[in-house]
Design a protein around this motif. Structure first.
Motif, PDB file in Angstrom:
ATOM      1  N   UNK A  80       1.689   6.722  -6.900  1.00 21.42           N
ATOM      2  CA  UNK A  80       0.652   7.696  -7.253  1.00 21.42           C
ATOM      3  C   UNK A  80       1.171   9.118  -7.103  1.00 21.42           C
ATOM      4  N   UNK A  81       1.884   9.377  -6.001  1.00 17.36           N
ATOM      5  CA  UNK A  81       2.455  10.712  -5.794  1.00 17.36           C
ATOM      6  C   UNK A  81       3.438  11.071  -6.898  1.00 17.36           C
ATOM      7  N   UNK A  82       4.280  10.102  -7.267  1.00 22.24           N
ATOM      8  CA  UNK A  82       5.260  10.361  -8.318  1.00 22.24           C
ATOM      9  C   UNK A  82       4.569  10.589  -9.659  1.00 22.24           C
ATOM     10  N   UNK A  83       3.517   9.848  -9.944  1.00 17.10           N
ATOM     11  CA  UNK A  83       2.776  10.017 -11.181  1.00 17.10           C
ATOM     12  C   UNK A  83       2.136  11.411 -11.257  1.00 17.10           C
ATOM     13  N   UNK A  84       1.553  11.862 -10.163  1.00 13.26           N
ATOM     14  CA  UNK A  84       0.960  13.197 -10.131  1.00 13.26           C
ATOM     15  C   UNK A  84       2.023  14.253 -10.316  1.00 13.26           C
ATOM     16  N   UNK A  85       3.190  14.054  -9.748  1.00 16.02           N
ATOM     17  CA  UNK A  85       4.299  15.017  -9.883  1.00 16.02           C
ATOM     18  C   UNK A  85       4.749  15.103 -11.335  1.00 16.02           C
TER      19      UNK A  85
ATOM     20  N   UNK B 249       0.831  -1.204   0.000  1.00 16.31           N
ATOM     21  CA  UNK B 249       0.000   0.000   0.000  1.00 16.31           C
ATOM     22  C   UNK B 249       0.866   1.255   0.000  1.00 16.31           C
ATOM     23  N   UNK B 250       1.939   1.250   0.796  1.00 17.43           N
ATOM     24  CA  UNK B 250       2.845   2.394   0.843  1.00 17.43           C
ATOM     25  C   UNK B 250       3.512   2.628  -0.511  1.00 17.43           C
ATOM     26  N   UNK B 251       3.937   1.555  -1.160  1.00 14.13           N
ATOM     27  CA  UNK B 251       4.580   1.667  -2.473  1.00 14.13           C
ATOM     28  C   UNK B 251       3.592   2.210  -3.499  1.00 14.13           C
TER      29      UNK B 251
END
Length: 84
Positions: A75-80, A68-70
């Motif tokens: 997701x955060x990296x994709x949004x960035x 879940x953490x990965x």
């Protein structure tokens, strides 16, 4: 699904362990110490299996949390990347 089956197996082992301990107690009270020792040995073997299953369950929970953490980090990296 697997964790459900593991918990079910764990509960079954716990019931068997409790039943063996109760039988061992009754046999001890009747005075048959050899049979008592044999049942106690079986109960100890079941206790080891229970510990193994509990350890597996904890490891599965840790792996699920790590996954879940990965996924959240991805997701955060994709949004960035999309913002850039």
């Amino acid at each position: 699904m697997i964790s459900f089956l593991q918990r079910r197996r764990l509960k079954k082992l716990e019931r068997q362990h409790r039943a063996l301990l109760e039988r061992a107690r009754d046999i001890q009270r009747s005075g048959d110490l050899r049979a008592y020792a044999a049942l106690l040995e079986q109960a100890e073997a079941l206790a080891e299996q229970i510990k193994k299953y509990e350890g597996m369950e904890q490891a599965m929970r840790a792996l699920k949390q790590k996954q879940k953490d990965v996924e959240e980090e991805m997701d955060r990296m994709q949004r960035k990347v999309e913002r850039a």
